[in-house]
Write a protein that holds these residues in place. Structure first.
Motif, mmCIF file in Angstrom:
data_model
loop_
_atom_site.group_PDB
_atom_site.id
_atom_site.type_symbol
_atom_site.label_atom_id
_atom_site.label_comp_id
_atom_site.label_asym_id
_atom_site.label_seq_id
_atom_site.Cartn_x
_atom_site.Cartn_y
_atom_site.Cartn_z
ATOM 1 N N ALA A 153 203.981 30.077 27.679
ATOM 2 C CA ALA A 153 205.402 29.854 27.929
ATOM 3 C C ALA A 153 205.928 30.912 28.861
ATOM 4 O O ALA A 153 205.637 32.116 28.699
ATOM 5 N N ALA A 154 206.670 30.454 29.846
ATOM 6 C CA ALA A 154 207.156 31.377 30.860
ATOM 7 C C ALA A 154 208.311 32.197 30.321
ATOM 8 O O ALA A 154 209.038 31.792 29.411
ATOM 9 N N THR A 155 208.453 33.357 30.878
ATOM 10 C CA THR A 155 209.584 34.203 30.498
ATOM 11 C C THR A 155 210.883 33.486 30.843
ATOM 12 O O THR A 155 211.027 32.918 31.915
ATOM 13 N N GLY A 156 211.754 33.551 29.953
ATOM 14 C CA GLY A 156 213.039 32.828 30.117
ATOM 15 C C GLY A 156 213.073 31.468 29.437
ATOM 16 O O GLY A 156 214.086 30.752 29.483
ATOM 17 N N GLU A 183 210.435 41.949 19.928
ATOM 18 C CA GLU A 183 210.443 42.531 21.259
ATOM 19 C C GLU A 183 210.318 41.442 22.323
ATOM 20 O O GLU A 183 210.622 41.671 23.475
ATOM 21 N N ASN A 184 209.906 40.265 21.878
ATOM 22 C CA ASN A 184 209.632 39.185 22.819
ATOM 23 C C ASN A 184 210.822 38.242 23.014
ATOM 24 O O ASN A 184 210.869 37.529 24.016
ATOM 25 N N VAL A 202 215.643 33.094 23.597
ATOM 26 C CA VAL A 202 215.074 33.175 24.957
ATOM 27 C C VAL A 202 213.850 34.107 24.937
ATOM 28 O O VAL A 202 213.896 35.212 24.347
ATOM 29 N N LEU A 203 212.812 33.578 25.546
ATOM 30 C CA LEU A 203 211.593 34.390 25.626
ATOM 31 C C LEU A 203 211.757 35.478 26.698
ATOM 32 O O LEU A 203 211.941 35.180 27.871
ATOM 33 N N ILE A 237 207.415 31.758 13.975
ATOM 34 C CA ILE A 237 206.882 31.304 15.263
ATOM 35 C C ILE A 237 205.355 31.338 15.199
ATOM 36 O O ILE A 237 204.756 32.361 14.822
ATOM 37 N N THR A 238 204.812 30.167 15.554
ATOM 38 C CA THR A 238 203.353 30.072 15.655
ATOM 39 C C THR A 238 203.012 30.019 17.152
ATOM 40 O O THR A 238 203.507 29.126 17.869
#
Length: 828
Positions: A153-156, A183-184, A202-203, A237-238
């Motif tokens: 998964a992309a940041t954001g 932290e993620n 949000v990632l 979260i998995t």
């Protein structure tokens, strides 16, 4: 525990923090009651009995007006929370108010009700605004959420999180979210048009499945109240293997409409999302993510094709618009979201609701025009034309309905009332809206018309006539009069009063009486037809109203005759001291009129019709009596063999039932000369003895006085005879005759009277010194008067006869005037 602490704190601070805002508006209408409006603002969760406001002071009313006007609260639902204390003139909390339960999604929460007063009718609108306190902590529908996120998964990348729900409003509502132990990931808030905020995770930093396959986070929702309250949800979260394409909806916002009352299963809209991945990562699953309101109870989405359909009953009056948040996720855990806005279309499915605020069940028939009878509140929950309501009443009723203010109507009198025409009205009030098709509802009001004494008693006839037979029993019921009064109850109670008036110089109450209740007329005395034949009087009929009304009627009582009087014989007069005989010459022919029996009966009608019959006779073959006229005539030729003395007994009968009668004895002398008659009757009279000493002395005294008077009269006449000679004409008779006087005069010898024997004429004047006495010639019959002293009298008459033959002799004049004196011939 947090809610309990909050309630405790708010209970202590409620009196200090409550702000009361009063807005008073009063309008006076030309017709109908007084209207006004006042507004208060109080916090929720106030304890029972807490003061809301001083309604009497704020409305400018006195406490006694609230009590006398029976002030009360009228509301469809507010009276379970607010109560009115009339004695103090204040509004108090009746039940604890939970703003969230009362107003659900409404930011502004208020209670509306009316204060009603009677006599006269007034009402005031009261609005109590309920302000929010921080008594609800933010809560999540689920305790935890699960995500499967690819490590690629992309940041954001964004992940929708379930939104927390805080039932409070304003500053006490949800203010912020906190995400801990990560932290993620970070949080991002998006504001919605409805004022709520959606939260997204949000990632921030790429994931590494090899380092951390399971991530546990805690999402905290915090409100802005004092003290602050919060709620938490765990996010699990998995981390999955790479799935680098998330589903994408074709529109971010979808719009649809649905008609209220649509059947369950109706498809409202279809949302569509696509995923560029292949295989299992492109399989999209749809879901509704709303956590507020009743969206999930009303709608469902097909997880495979995105069709949104109804599962509940849509009611426009409850919710006019729905916002459905729909999420799409692939197998890789990537998601996208959109909004479906559903507008509910109104249909005319609500009838107008008619609520009787206050009504009168009884109204006086003399009520003025525009008198308020009933106040009505009408509400229609529909909108547009379907919510416009008009009210009307049934025709042919003396009332009209008027609109006073919005949704309020008054029923007032439109014309004069008449209880006698209609004592009760069933007034049907019908209210119809302007929807298509139109819906209506109605209510029937029963109104009694109370009576006013406005009708006088009316007799059944203009006048009455009654008959009563004489000799009635006192107290006998004669007649009944009847009067009716169109009024009711006491006003229609009729009493009968006999009006005082004279009858033959005495009050009418001595003749009749009237029963005050029944109108029965009773005879007070026994009536005598011969004294009074009829009389009339007036009776007044008076009702029991205040003031009483009355009318009069004339009653005529006619007395009917009874055969209660026997015939009375006027002639021949029966005397006890002398004997009267009728002379019949032996030469009398058949049909010779001997005499006539004269009788009268004081009764009337057939009771006075008289018939004459010969009851006894010395010789029945000689005489007969006329049946109708009482004339005694001979029925054969008189012979010498017939006895001189004939005694006839005549009975006189009337025609009454039963018949009454009287008898009279007629003595008849059959002779040609007076001496023959005298000798026969003298023997009869000598046999008569008078044993009553009193009668003897009376007769003796009368004879002496008569002799002295006649002597004086003869002397006076002898002196004056010379002056009278030229004016007198003497009639000479060959028989010694005793003159006859008519029934209205009496002779001094007490022998009675006979008709048509001698005709005479008396001429008298009050200022003349002369009077004339004339004797006519004898009729066809002679009258004999026999007395115990008649022998001497007859000798004197015979001796004087020769003197009478000489014209203008003094004795002749004395003789004439002596008899004229007895016929009241007066000389001056």
């Amino acid at each position: 525990a947090q809610r309990s602490n909050c309630e405790s704190t708010l209970s202590e601070k409620s009196d200090r923090t409550m702000k009361r805002q009063v807005l008073l508006f009063v309008s006076f209408l030309s017709l109908g009651p007084v209207f006004g409006q006042v507004s208060y603002s109080i916090p929720e969760e106030m304890t029972r009995g807490s003061l809301v406001g001083s309604i009497a002071q704020d409305l400018g009313l006195e406490i006694k007006r609230l009590i006398s006007g029976k002030a009360k609260i009228y509301s469809r639902n507010s009276d379970q929370y607010i109560e009115l204390n009339r004695e103090r003139g204040v509004l108090l909390i009746k039940e604890r108010i939970d703003r969230e339960a009362l107003c659900t999604e409404k930011a502004l929460c208020a209670l509306d009700f009316q204060i009603l007063l009677e006599n006269p009718m007034e009402f005031y609108t009261v609005t109590v605004q309920i302000t929010d306190i921080n008594d609800n902590a933010p809560t999540f529908e689920k305790n935890e959420m699960h995500f499967k996120i690819s490590e690629s998964a992309a940041t954001g990348a964004k992940f929708d999180l379930e939104r927390a729900v805080d039932l409070d409003v304003g500053i006490n509502d949800l203010q912020k979210y906190e995400l801990k132990a990560t932290e993620n990931f970070g949080l991002k808030l998006h504001s919605n048009p409805d004022g709520h905020k959606n939260v997204e995770m949000v990632l921030l930093k790429p994931l590494d499945r090899e380092k951390q396959e399971q991530i546990s986070l805690v999402l905290t929702a915090v409100d802005g109240g004092e003290p602050q309250m919060s709620g938490t949800m765990q996010i699990l979260i998995t981390v999955l293997d790479a799935n680098d394409n998330a589903p994408v909806f074709t529109q971010k916002t979808y719009k649809a409409t649905v008609t209220e009352n649509s059947p369950k299963g109706t498809v409202v809209a279809t949302v569509t999302a696509s995923d560029a991945d292949q295989g299992s990562n492109s399989k999209i699953t749809y879901s509704i993510t709303n956590t507020l309101g009743n969206v999930k109870k009303m709608f469902e989405v097909n997880t495979e094709n995105g069709q949104v359909s109804l599962v509940g009953t849509i009611d426009f009056e409850k919710t006019k618009r729905f916002q459905i948040n729909i999420g799409a996720s692939d197998e890789g855990g990537l998601t996208d979201s959109c909004k479906l806005i559903v507008d509910v279309l109104d249909v005319n499915d609500n009838k107008p609701e008619i609520n009787i605020m206050s009504k009168s069940t009884v109204i006086s028939e003399d009520a003025n025009l525009n008198t308020v009878v009933t106040m009505i509140n009408v509400e229609d929950l529909d909108s547009g034309d379907s919510g416009i309501v008009k009210c009307f009443i049934n025709e042919n009723a003396p009332f009209i309905i008027k609109s006073s203010t919005n949704n309020f109507y008054t029923l007032v009198t439109d014309s004069d009332l008449d209880r006698e025409r209609s004592s009760e009205y069933n007034i049907t009030v019908t209210c119809s809206d302007e929807g298509v098709p139109s819906l209506s509802s109605s209510v029937t009001l029963t109104l009694q018309i109370s009576d006013v004494n406005d009708n006088v008693p009316v007799f059944e006839r203009n006048s009455y006539e009654a008959y009563i037979v004489e000799n009635n029993t006192p107290g006998l019921s004669v007649f009944t009069i009847k009067a009716t009064d169109a009024d009711w109850n006491q006003n229609a109670r009729v009493s009968y009063i006999l009006e005082d008036s004279p009858v033959n110089g005495v009050p009418v109450s001595s003749y009749v009486s009237v029963s005050a209740d029944s109108g029965v007329i009773h005879a007070v005395r026994s009536f005598d037809y011969e004294q009074i034949k009829d009389f009339h009087f007036r009776v007044k009929a008076q009702d029991g109203g205040s003031p009483p009304l009355s009318s009069n009627v004339t009653v005529k009582i006619m007395i009917q005759d009874q055969n209660d009087n026997p015939p009375q014989v006027l002639y021949p007069v029966q005397t006890g001291g002398s004997l009267v005989a009728e002379m019949v010459p032996r030469s009398a022919d058949v049909g010779y009129l001997v005499t006539k029996v004269v009788a009268v009966d004081v009764d009337s009608g057939q009771n006075a019709w008289l018939s004459y019959k010969l009851q006894k006779a010395t010789d029945r073959a000689l005489f007969e009596v006329g049946l109708q006229n009482g004339e005694i005539r001979t029925i054969r030729q008189v012979t010498d063999k017939d006895a001189v003395k004939q005694r006839l007994t005549v009975i006189v009968e009337d025609n009454g039932q039963p018949s009454r009668s009287a008898t009279v004895v007629v003595n008849v002398a059959v002779a040609d000369s007076f001496p023959e008659v005298l000798s026969e009757f003298t023997e009869l009279t000598h046999d008569k003895e008078y044993n009553d000493n009193l009668t003897f002395y009376l007769v003796l005294a009368l004879a002496v006085v008569s002799f002295l008077f006649i002597t004086c009269l003869v002397v006076i006449i002898s002196v004056k005879i010379y002056t009278w000679r030229q004016s007198r004409i003497l009639y000479h008779s060959n028989l010694p005759v005793i003159p006859y006087y008519p029934p209205r005069y009496s002779d001094t010898l007490g022998t009675g009277t006979l008709p048509h024997v001698y005709n005479y004429e008396v001429c008298r004047t009050t200022d003349s010194r002369k009077s004339d006495c004339k004797f006519g010639r004898a009729g066809s019959q002679n009258v004999l008067i026999m007395d115990p002293s008649s022998t001497g009298t007859m000798q004197r008459i015979q001796s004087e006869k020769s003197i009478l033959d000489e014209p203008d002799s003094p004795l002749e004049v004395s003789y004439k005037c002596g008899f004229n004196f007895m016929s009241q011939c007066l000389f001056k």
